[in-house]
Design a protein around this motif. Structure first.
Motif, PDB file in Angstrom:
ATOM      1  N   VAL A  14       0.854  -1.187   0.000  1.00 16.77           N
ATOM      2  CA  VAL A  14       0.000   0.000   0.000  1.00 16.77           C
ATOM      3  C   VAL A  14       0.887   1.232   0.000  1.00 16.77           C
ATOM      4  CG1 VAL A  14      -1.783  -1.204   1.317  1.00 16.77           C
ATOM      5  CG2 VAL A  14      -0.184   0.297   2.515  1.00 16.77           C
ATOM      6  N   SER A  15       0.382   2.332  -0.575  1.00 20.44           N
ATOM      7  CA  SER A  15       1.080   3.605  -0.455  1.00 20.44           C
ATOM      8  C   SER A  15       0.932   4.082   0.987  1.00 20.44           C
ATOM      9  CB  SER A  15       0.485   4.622  -1.425  1.00 20.44           C
ATOM     10  OG  SER A  15       0.807   4.293  -2.757  1.00 20.44           O
ATOM     11  N   GLY A  16       2.040   4.339   1.598  1.00 18.25           N
ATOM     12  CA  GLY A  16       2.084   4.651   3.024  1.00 18.25           C
ATOM     13  C   GLY A  16       3.110   3.774   3.724  1.00 18.25           C
ATOM     14  N   MET A  17       3.466   2.666   3.080  1.00 18.49           N
ATOM     15  CA  MET A  17       4.480   1.797   3.679  1.00 18.49           C
ATOM     16  C   MET A  17       5.846   2.471   3.708  1.00 18.49           C
ATOM     17  SD  MET A  17       3.516  -2.053   2.381  1.00 18.49           S
ATOM     18  CE  MET A  17       2.293  -3.035   3.286  1.00 18.49           C
ATOM     19  N   PHE A  37      15.674  -3.888   8.832  1.00 15.92           N
ATOM     20  CA  PHE A  37      14.677  -4.168   7.803  1.00 15.92           C
ATOM     21  C   PHE A  37      14.655  -5.666   7.508  1.00 15.92           C
ATOM     22  CE2 PHE A  37      14.943   0.235   5.552  1.00 15.92           C
ATOM     23  CZ  PHE A  37      14.081   0.768   6.495  1.00 15.92           C
ATOM     24  N   VAL A  38      13.459  -6.225   7.405  1.00 20.26           N
ATOM     25  CA  VAL A  38      13.284  -7.587   6.907  1.00 20.26           C
ATOM     26  C   VAL A  38      12.731  -7.458   5.485  1.00 20.26           C
ATOM     27  CG1 VAL A  38      12.145  -9.810   7.193  1.00 20.26           C
ATOM     28  CG2 VAL A  38      12.789  -8.464   9.214  1.00 20.26           C
ATOM     29  N   TYR A  39      13.486  -7.901   4.512  1.00 19.21           N
ATOM     30  CA  TYR A  39      13.092  -7.755   3.116  1.00 19.21           C
ATOM     31  C   TYR A  39      12.204  -8.916   2.665  1.00 19.21           C
ATOM     32  CZ  TYR A  39      16.518  -4.001   2.811  1.00 19.21           C
ATOM     33  OH  TYR A  39      17.212  -2.823   3.011  1.00 19.21           O
ATOM     34  N   ILE A  62       9.861   8.967   1.197  1.00 15.90           N
ATOM     35  CA  ILE A  62       8.576   9.314   1.802  1.00 15.90           C
ATOM     36  C   ILE A  62       7.499   9.572   0.754  1.00 15.90           C
ATOM     37  CG2 ILE A  62       8.963  11.824   1.942  1.00 15.90           C
ATOM     38  CD1 ILE A  62       7.676  11.663   4.778  1.00 15.90           C
ATOM     39  N   ASN A  63       7.885   9.965  -0.447  1.00 15.55           N
ATOM     40  CA  ASN A  63       6.915  10.274  -1.504  1.00 15.55           C
ATOM     41  C   ASN A  63       6.710   9.117  -2.472  1.00 15.55           C
ATOM     42  OD1 ASN A  63       9.602  10.663  -2.426  1.00 15.55           O
ATOM     43  ND2 ASN A  63       8.835  11.765  -4.209  1.00 15.55           N
ATOM     44  N   LYS A  64       7.286   7.970  -2.174  1.00 14.63           N
ATOM     45  CA  LYS A  64       7.206   6.822  -3.087  1.00 14.63           C
ATOM     46  C   LYS A  64       6.090   5.857  -2.661  1.00 14.63           C
ATOM     47  CE  LYS A  64      11.020   8.167  -5.187  1.00 14.63           C
ATOM     48  NZ  LYS A  64      10.985   8.747  -6.546  1.00 14.63           N
ATOM     49  N   GLY A  65       5.367   5.345  -3.662  1.00 14.42           N
ATOM     50  CA  GLY A  65       4.392   4.301  -3.384  1.00 14.42           C
ATOM     51  C   GLY A  65       5.073   2.958  -3.194  1.00 14.42           C
ATOM     52  N   GLY A  66       4.290   1.947  -2.857  1.00 13.05           N
ATOM     53  CA  GLY A  66       4.852   0.612  -2.657  1.00 13.05           C
ATOM     54  C   GLY A  66       5.702   0.541  -1.402  1.00 13.05           C
ATOM     55  N   THR A  67       6.638  -0.397  -1.386  1.00 10.55           N
ATOM     56  CA  THR A  67       7.508  -0.562  -0.230  1.00 10.55           C
ATOM     57  C   THR A  67       8.923  -0.874  -0.676  1.00 10.55           C
ATOM     58  OG1 THR A  67       8.048  -2.024   1.635  1.00 10.55           O
ATOM     59  CG2 THR A  67       6.586  -2.925  -0.040  1.00 10.55           C
ATOM     60  N   LYS A  68       9.868  -0.131  -0.184  1.00 13.18           N
ATOM     61  CA  LYS A  68      11.266  -0.316  -0.560  1.00 13.18           C
ATOM     62  C   LYS A  68      11.788  -1.681  -0.163  1.00 13.18           C
ATOM     63  CE  LYS A  68      15.905   1.559  -0.053  1.00 13.18           C
ATOM     64  NZ  LYS A  68      16.767   2.661   0.454  1.00 13.18           N
ATOM     65  N   ILE A  69      11.252  -2.248   0.908  1.00 12.57           N
ATOM     66  CA  ILE A  69      11.798  -3.514   1.412  1.00 12.57           C
ATOM     67  C   ILE A  69      11.031  -4.733   0.890  1.00 12.57           C
ATOM     68  CG2 ILE A  69      12.730  -2.418   3.462  1.00 12.57           C
ATOM     69  CD1 ILE A  69      10.441  -3.620   5.084  1.00 12.57           C
ATOM     70  N   GLY A  70      10.067  -4.506  -0.014  1.00 11.73           N
ATOM     71  CA  GLY A  70       9.351  -5.630  -0.602  1.00 11.73           C
ATOM     72  C   GLY A  70       8.327  -6.239   0.345  1.00 11.73           C
ATOM     73  N   SER A  71       7.483  -7.079  -0.224  1.00 10.25           N
ATOM     74  CA  SER A  71       6.456  -7.768   0.555  1.00 10.25           C
ATOM     75  C   SER A  71       6.223  -9.143  -0.064  1.00 10.25           C
ATOM     76  CB  SER A  71       5.148  -6.952   0.558  1.00 10.25           C
ATOM     77  OG  SER A  71       4.201  -7.529   1.439  1.00 10.25           O
ATOM     78  N   SER A  72       5.422  -9.954   0.596  1.00  9.73           N
ATOM     79  CA  SER A  72       5.126 -11.293   0.056  1.00  9.73           C
ATOM     80  C   SER A  72       3.933 -11.881   0.795  1.00  9.73           C
ATOM     81  CB  SER A  72       6.331 -12.229   0.225  1.00  9.73           C
ATOM     82  OG  SER A  72       6.571 -12.512   1.602  1.00  9.73           O
ATOM     83  N   ARG A  73       3.386 -12.913   0.193  1.00 10.14           N
ATOM     84  CA  ARG A  73       2.423 -13.775   0.876  1.00 10.14           C
ATOM     85  C   ARG A  73       3.095 -15.126   1.023  1.00 10.14           C
ATOM     86  NH1 ARG A  73      -1.100 -10.630  -2.468  1.00 10.14           N
ATOM     87  NH2 ARG A  73      -2.633  -9.510  -1.205  1.00 10.14           N
TER      88      ARG A  73
END
Length: 323
Positions: A14-17, A37-39, A62-73
């Motif tokens: 989400v934008s805000g991460m 950070f846990v990537y 701070i102005n970027k969408g998504g997440t710099k450290i990645g995500s997963s399911r």
């Protein structure tokens, strides 16, 4: 000796991460903690993709969408043997506390992890669906609503130019929050969400009368969780109402975009309260926002309860769309 604390993102981004990551580093250091950070979410926890974080890692994000450290399911994190590996990796880095940006599934996983291995954590509700029980707001929702608003406003231009009906599908799984708020704030003529039963026939006479009275176009905002495919709704407009129709599925664009001012501010507040809670013996909780304030709630009160749409919003739906 300074304690170590880590943060990860789980599930849909989400934008805000990114604003949350930035403040996490700054607030951890302010409180004499070592931030990590846990990537790639729980997958990274299992694969030891864990690195110490610094101001340099969060500069300009701070102005970027998504997440710099990645995500997963992570399917593996559902298995006890992989959770044990994750614990070993945290122990290797001497990490005692964990902040998790995610949804109810992510929180249920951490609840099990805490009960098995005692890893202290605090969850931050982060999903554009806004479907987590116990909190009226989830990180990323405002940005998503503004992305949808921009799309609807643009579609209105072509709808009015060509005299068409447009059926616009929002995300939300089984929750109609995005569709409902977007319909109310865009002046859409039709809103269909999973929470409210509907019958298209009840709108036919009214829509035909509106066309006879001079209406040139319609906007229909529907949630992806409704019983019918959006193409069926468009077909209904053409065959029953008598107006040419088009379909727009907004899809994953709703997750992206520059975080709004509100989401940046909420990220700041969520993270501050999460870290404060961990430092004050809140070891297995989710930080929730309601009525202008933040509270720590148990996993049982959040991840194992069904989310209910705000009753006032549902009243507005009934008043405007006669459902």
């Amino acid at each position: 000796m300074r304690k170590n604390i880590a943060i990860l993102c789980s599930g849909g981004d989400v934008s805000g991460m990114n604003p949350a990551l930035k403040h996490f580093v700054e607030y951890a250091l302010k409180n004499s903690l070592n931030p990590f950070f846990v990537y790639d979410g729980y997958e990274g926890l299992i694969d030891d993709k864990i690195d110490k974080a610094s101001y340099c890692d969060v500069a300009g994000i701070i102005n970027k969408g998504g997440t710099k450290i990645g995500s997963s399911r992570s399917r593996r994190f559902m298995q006890k043997k992989y959770r044990a590996i994750a614990k070993q990796n945290l122990d290797h880095h001497n990490i005692e506390m964990l902040v998790v940006l995610g949804g109810d599934g992510s929180f249920r996983g951490m609840d099990i992890f805490y009960k098995e291995h005692g890893v202290k954590f605090c969850g931050i509700p982060s999903t554009i669906d806004n479907d987590i029980a116990g909190t009226s707001y989830c990180l990323g929702v405002d940005t998503s609503l503004n992305i949808i608003r921009t799309a609807i406003d643009a579609i209105r231009d072509t709808a009015s130019s060509f005299g068409r009906a447009f059926v616009i599908e929002t995300m939300g799984r089984e929750c109609g929050y995005l569709a409902l708020v977007s319909a109310l704030t865009s002046g859409a003529e039709l809103c269909l969400i999973p929470e409210v039963p509907y019958n298209l026939e009840q709108y036919e006479e009214s829509f035909k009368n509106q066309i006879a009275a001079g209406r040139k176009y319609f906007l229909a905002i529907v949630s992806e969780g409704i019983k019918e495919d959006v193409r069926e709704i468009a077909q209904w407009f053409e065959e029953k109402v008598g107006i040419e129709a088009r379909v727009t599925i907004l899809g994953h664009m709703q997750r992206g975009g520059n975080p709004t001012v509100y989401d940046r501010l909420m990220a700041y507040k969520f993270v501050s309260h999460a870290i404060d809670g961990l430092l004050n013996e809140q070891h297995d909780s989710v930080i929730c926002y309601n009525d202008g304030g933040f509270t720590h709630k148990s996993i049982q009160d959040v991840a194992f309860q069904k989310y209910q749409l705000d009753s006032e919003l549902l009243c507005h739906l009934q008043d405007l769309y006669n459902v």
